[in-house]
Design a protein around this motif. Structure first.
Motif, PDB file in Angstrom:
ATOM      1  N   GLU A  43       0.729  -1.207  -0.151  1.00 26.75           N
ATOM      2  CA  GLU A  43      -0.008   0.084  -0.151  1.00 26.75           C
ATOM      3  C   GLU A  43       0.920   1.216   0.060  1.00 26.75           C
ATOM      4  OE1 GLU A  43      -2.604  -0.503   3.345  1.00 26.75           O
ATOM      5  OE2 GLU A  43      -3.597  -2.316   2.625  1.00 26.75           O
ATOM      6  N   PHE A  44       0.268   2.436  -0.537  1.00 28.99           N
ATOM      7  CA  PHE A  44       1.103   3.567  -0.430  1.00 28.99           C
ATOM      8  C   PHE A  44       0.030   4.633  -0.498  1.00 28.99           C
ATOM      9  CE2 PHE A  44       0.657   3.311  -5.098  1.00 28.99           C
ATOM     10  CZ  PHE A  44       0.435   4.574  -5.584  1.00 28.99           C
ATOM     11  N   SER A  45       0.677   6.116  -0.104  1.00 31.06           N
ATOM     12  CA  SER A  45      -0.283   7.079  -0.081  1.00 31.06           C
ATOM     13  C   SER A  45       0.531   8.459  -0.680  1.00 31.06           C
ATOM     14  CB  SER A  45      -0.764   7.404   1.415  1.00 31.06           C
ATOM     15  OG  SER A  45       0.487   7.702   2.273  1.00 31.06           O
ATOM     16  N   VAL A  46      -0.390   9.277  -1.115  1.00 32.82           N
ATOM     17  CA  VAL A  46       0.203  10.659  -1.551  1.00 32.82           C
ATOM     18  C   VAL A  46      -0.488  11.611  -0.516  1.00 32.82           C
ATOM     19  CG1 VAL A  46       0.471  12.152  -3.268  1.00 32.82           C
ATOM     20  CG2 VAL A  46       0.654   9.734  -3.873  1.00 32.82           C
ATOM     21  N   LYS A  47       0.054  12.544  -0.242  1.00 29.22           N
ATOM     22  CA  LYS A  47      -0.669  13.483   0.780  1.00 29.22           C
ATOM     23  C   LYS A  47       0.166  14.963   0.594  1.00 29.22           C
ATOM     24  CE  LYS A  47       0.223  13.592   5.539  1.00 29.22           C
ATOM     25  NZ  LYS A  47       0.296  13.323   6.969  1.00 29.22           N
ATOM     26  N   VAL A  48      -0.983  16.009   0.707  1.00 32.39           N
ATOM     27  CA  VAL A  48      -0.786  17.558   0.416  1.00 32.39           C
ATOM     28  C   VAL A  48      -1.122  17.999   1.885  1.00 32.39           C
ATOM     29  CG1 VAL A  48      -0.833  19.322  -0.926  1.00 32.39           C
ATOM     30  CG2 VAL A  48      -0.755  17.153  -2.037  1.00 32.39           C
ATOM     31  N   THR A  49      -0.243  18.887   2.322  1.00 34.88           N
ATOM     32  CA  THR A  49      -0.465  19.441   3.270  1.00 34.88           C
ATOM     33  C   THR A  49      -0.359  21.139   3.181  1.00 34.88           C
ATOM     34  OG1 THR A  49       1.544  19.209   4.528  1.00 34.88           O
ATOM     35  CG2 THR A  49      -0.383  17.723   5.145  1.00 34.88           C
ATOM     36  N   GLU A  77     -12.040  21.314  -0.651  1.00 28.87           N
ATOM     37  CA  GLU A  77     -13.176  21.927  -1.577  1.00 28.87           C
ATOM     38  C   GLU A  77     -12.543  23.508  -1.796  1.00 28.87           C
ATOM     39  OE1 GLU A  77     -17.496  23.836  -2.034  1.00 28.87           O
ATOM     40  OE2 GLU A  77     -17.000  22.434  -0.294  1.00 28.87           O
ATOM     41  N   ASP A  78     -11.706  24.223  -1.222  1.00 26.35           N
ATOM     42  CA  ASP A  78     -11.251  25.440  -1.375  1.00 26.35           C
ATOM     43  C   ASP A  78      -9.719  25.309  -2.249  1.00 26.35           C
ATOM     44  OD1 ASP A  78      -9.231  24.713   0.394  1.00 26.35           O
ATOM     45  OD2 ASP A  78      -9.518  26.407   1.766  1.00 26.35           O
ATOM     46  N   SER A  79      -9.543  23.973  -2.517  1.00 27.15           N
ATOM     47  CA  SER A  79      -8.246  23.906  -3.301  1.00 27.15           C
ATOM     48  C   SER A  79      -8.468  23.136  -4.699  1.00 27.15           C
ATOM     49  CB  SER A  79      -7.032  23.199  -2.492  1.00 27.15           C
ATOM     50  OG  SER A  79      -6.766  23.779  -1.248  1.00 27.15           O
ATOM     51  N   ARG A  80      -9.729  22.802  -4.713  1.00 24.69           N
ATOM     52  CA  ARG A  80      -9.920  21.778  -5.866  1.00 24.69           C
ATOM     53  C   ARG A  80      -9.741  22.452  -7.228  1.00 24.69           C
ATOM     54  NH1 ARG A  80     -15.322  19.433  -3.111  1.00 24.69           N
ATOM     55  NH2 ARG A  80     -14.045  18.189  -1.714  1.00 24.69           N
ATOM     56  N   GLN A  81      -9.600  24.020  -7.523  1.00 21.03           N
ATOM     57  CA  GLN A  81      -9.337  24.655  -8.695  1.00 21.03           C
ATOM     58  C   GLN A  81      -7.905  24.839  -8.582  1.00 21.03           C
ATOM     59  OE1 GLN A  81     -11.812  24.693 -11.102  1.00 21.03           O
ATOM     60  NE2 GLN A  81     -12.900  23.558  -9.499  1.00 21.03           N
ATOM     61  N   ASP A  82      -7.203  24.411  -7.867  1.00 18.96           N
ATOM     62  CA  ASP A  82      -5.425  24.831  -7.878  1.00 18.96           C
ATOM     63  C   ASP A  82      -4.726  23.565  -8.578  1.00 18.96           C
ATOM     64  OD1 ASP A  82      -6.494  26.918  -6.514  1.00 18.96           O
ATOM     65  OD2 ASP A  82      -5.952  26.407  -4.548  1.00 18.96           O
ATOM     66  N   GLY A  83      -5.461  22.537  -9.075  1.00 20.60           N
ATOM     67  CA  GLY A  83      -4.684  21.665  -9.871  1.00 20.60           C
ATOM     68  C   GLY A  83      -4.114  20.343  -8.927  1.00 20.60           C
ATOM     69  N   TRP A  84      -4.525  20.254  -7.595  1.00 21.04           N
ATOM     70  CA  TRP A  84      -4.060  19.441  -6.709  1.00 21.04           C
ATOM     71  C   TRP A  84      -4.386  17.929  -7.147  1.00 21.04           C
ATOM     72  CZ3 TRP A  84       0.244  20.030  -4.411  1.00 21.04           C
ATOM     73  CH2 TRP A  84       0.597  21.122  -4.059  1.00 21.04           C
ATOM     74  N   GLY A  85      -5.641  17.993  -7.579  1.00 21.51           N
ATOM     75  CA  GLY A  85      -5.994  16.603  -7.996  1.00 21.51           C
ATOM     76  C   GLY A  85      -5.294  15.790  -9.035  1.00 21.51           C
ATOM     77  N   GLY A  86      -4.786  16.561  -9.924  1.00 29.08           N
ATOM     78  CA  GLY A  86      -4.089  16.190 -11.135  1.00 29.08           C
ATOM     79  C   GLY A  86      -2.588  15.914 -10.568  1.00 29.08           C
ATOM     80  N   ARG A  87      -2.110  16.883  -9.773  1.00 32.73           N
ATOM     81  CA  ARG A  87      -0.720  16.544  -9.328  1.00 32.73           C
ATOM     82  C   ARG A  87      -0.787  15.310  -8.391  1.00 32.73           C
ATOM     83  NH1 ARG A  87       0.806  22.811  -7.632  1.00 32.73           N
ATOM     84  NH2 ARG A  87      -1.524  23.148  -8.033  1.00 32.73           N
TER      85      ARG A  87
END
Length: 148
Positions: A43-49, A77-87
């Motif tokens: 298993e692995f994870s990716v996390k953004v803080t 929600e306040d970061s969804r338009q910043d491209g974080w999902g794709g990154r």
């Protein structure tokens, strides 16, 4: 909680049971390994803080036999338009490649993000109907190439 009162094994229905979940996971991994010969499950994870250490988004996944399965991907929600999902997704794909995977599978409810995955090269492979509100669970798949 209900219990079957007949003699012999006891059938119990109840709430969440982390011990049972762990045991079932172990047993199914052993069964799957015997059936396929693939022994490399991890298993692995990716996390953004953010600067304050608060969670912006993340992903959890597993790898097994050259397949990466994305379990959860979420972005605040306040970061969804910043491209974080794709990154986050690209970081997970890169980690999957590093672990020897050449394909990825994920599912997303129709009210969540199947379009997001399609924009990132995933193709729909099927749907599970019956999700509340008339929705479906969309199953998606992508072959990884190591490019990009």
């Amino acid at each position: 909680m209900t219990t079957d009162d007949r003699p012999g094994p006891t059938l119990t229905t109840g709430g969440s049971d982390s011990e049972l979940n762990g045991r079932l996971t172990e047993e199914l991994i052993a069964f799957n390994t015997a059936a396929t010969g693939a022994v490399d499950r991890s298993e692995f994870s990716v996390k953004v803080t953010d600067e304050a250490g608060e969670l912006v988004g993340g992903l959890t996944a597993w790898t097994w036999g050259g397949l990466c399965g994305i379990e959860l991907l979420w972005v605040r929600e306040d970061s969804r338009q910043d491209g974080w999902g794709g990154r986050i997704l690209r970081a997970a794909e890169a980690e999957a490649l590093r672990r020897g995977c050449d394909r990825v599978a994920v599912s997303s409810f129709t009210f969540q993000a199947p379009g997001f995955y399609e924009r990132h090269g995933y193709a729909e492979t099927g749907r599970t109907l019956g999700i509340p509100g008339g929705h479906a669970d969309v199953h998606l798949f992508k072959r990884l190439t190591g490019e990009g």
